[in-house]
Design an enzyme around this catalytic site. Structure first.
Site, mmCIF file in Angstrom:
data_model
loop_
_atom_site.group_PDB
_atom_site.id
_atom_site.type_symbol
_atom_site.label_atom_id
_atom_site.label_comp_id
_atom_site.label_asym_id
_atom_site.label_seq_id
_atom_site.Cartn_x
_atom_site.Cartn_y
_atom_site.Cartn_z
ATOM 1 N N PRO A 2 0.823 -1.201 0.000
ATOM 2 C CA PRO A 2 0.000 0.000 0.000
ATOM 3 C C PRO A 2 0.864 1.260 0.000
ATOM 4 O O PRO A 2 1.820 1.376 0.746
ATOM 5 C CB PRO A 2 -0.800 -0.127 1.302
ATOM 6 C CG PRO A 2 -0.866 -1.595 1.547
ATOM 7 C CD PRO A 2 0.442 -2.129 1.067
ATOM 8 N N GLU A 3 0.519 2.209 -0.882
ATOM 9 C CA GLU A 3 1.251 3.453 -0.969
ATOM 10 C C GLU A 3 0.438 4.565 -0.319
ATOM 11 O O GLU A 3 -0.617 4.316 0.273
ATOM 12 C CB GLU A 3 1.581 3.746 -2.432
ATOM 13 C CG GLU A 3 2.490 2.675 -3.042
ATOM 14 C CD GLU A 3 3.046 3.069 -4.401
ATOM 15 O OE1 GLU A 3 3.165 4.272 -4.678
ATOM 16 O OE2 GLU A 3 3.362 2.157 -5.178
#
Length: 273
Positions: A2-3
């Site tokens: 996840p960014e």
């Protein structure tokens, strides 16, 4: 993993469910995450009200009068608020129990996530104190100037430079490729050779692609789901990332792929120079 947009999407989903709630305890089924689960979760934080849900880079922060919790989703983690008596699944490692009978549950199949204690000042924590600025906290001229100044002595490719969290946070592999496309900059170009006006264009591209991804709920490629258990949908709008050989959406030239910093990078040889 996840960014920034995925983590911000999670933060926004959790905030109305957690702020004002009191931590009543915790259930730790598996403390062996990337780092051991903070012992303060069971010894110090019960009885504390959650006053804010924040984000710094890819870390979530839960603020209480007894200090901050620092949470990271790792490569495959997700956070859900659900009834505390919901039977846990195999990879549901930690529940933070709340005074309304709900819990904040961390699910992490690969166990690269973390729940750490950050005292009264999370910015002083070793994982946060060396981080660069938040790209959405500056205007495009400020961000562009910051990047241009930081790049003066950098010999690395600009794509690798952008992904250095000590320079700017949250511009991970997907969004670096997309922002460089929007700015018309080849990902392998030396960071020090990019002009200040080009960095201002790049800053605008970074901010636009991050804001668009946040609005769309994040990017789903493999494991990410938001706090409602639903996937993000920005992947449907990607211009270059993962589109090797497909026609450029602007000029129809086939998208190319190259390895930079041991990561796949995607670009258009006509639109980016």
């Amino acid at each position: 993993m996840p960014e920034l947009p995925e983590v911000e999407t999670t933060r926004r989903g959790l905030e109305p469910l957690l702020v004002g709630r009191r931590i009543t305890g915790a259930v730790v089924r598996n403390a062996a995450l990337r780092w051991p689960v903070a012992p303060e979760l069971t010894s110090l934080l019960p009885g504390a009200d959650i006053t804010a849900v924040g984000r710094r880079a890819k870390y979530l922060t839960l603020a209480t009068a007894h200090g901050y919790l620092l949470l990271h989703l790792g490569m495959s983690g997700s956070l859900r608020v659900l009834p505390a008596n919901t039977p846990p699944l195999k990879h549901d490692h930690v529940d933070i129990l709340l005074d309304d009978g709900q819990c904040l549950r961390l699910r992490d199949p690969r166990r690269f996530g973390s729940i750490l204690y950050a005292g009264q000042d999370p910015e002083a924590h070793a994982l946060l104190k060396a981080l660069g600025p938040e790209p959405l906290d500056l205007d495009r001229a400020e961000l562009g100037g910051h990047l241009h100044t930081a790049a003066r002595t950098r010999r690395v490719a600009i794509k690798v430079f952008l992904m250095d969290a000590s320079i700017v946070v949250g511009v991970g592999n997907i969004y670096a490729s997309e922002a460089l496309f929007r700015a018309g900059i080849r990902p392998g170009k030396p960071a020090a050779s990019v002009t200040r006006p080009a960095y201002v264009r790049l800053a605008a591209g970074i901010q636009a692609v991050l804001a668009q991804a946040i609005g769309a709920g994040g990017t789903t490629l493999r494991d990410f789901s938001n706090s409602d258990g639903l996937p993000g949908y920005f992947a449907q709008e990607l211009a270059v990332y993962g589109r090797t050989g497909a026609p450029c959406r602007a000029c129809t030239t086939p998208i190319r792929e190259q390895r930079l910093g041991q990561r796949s990078s995607f670009w258009c040889p006509v639109c980016q120079s």
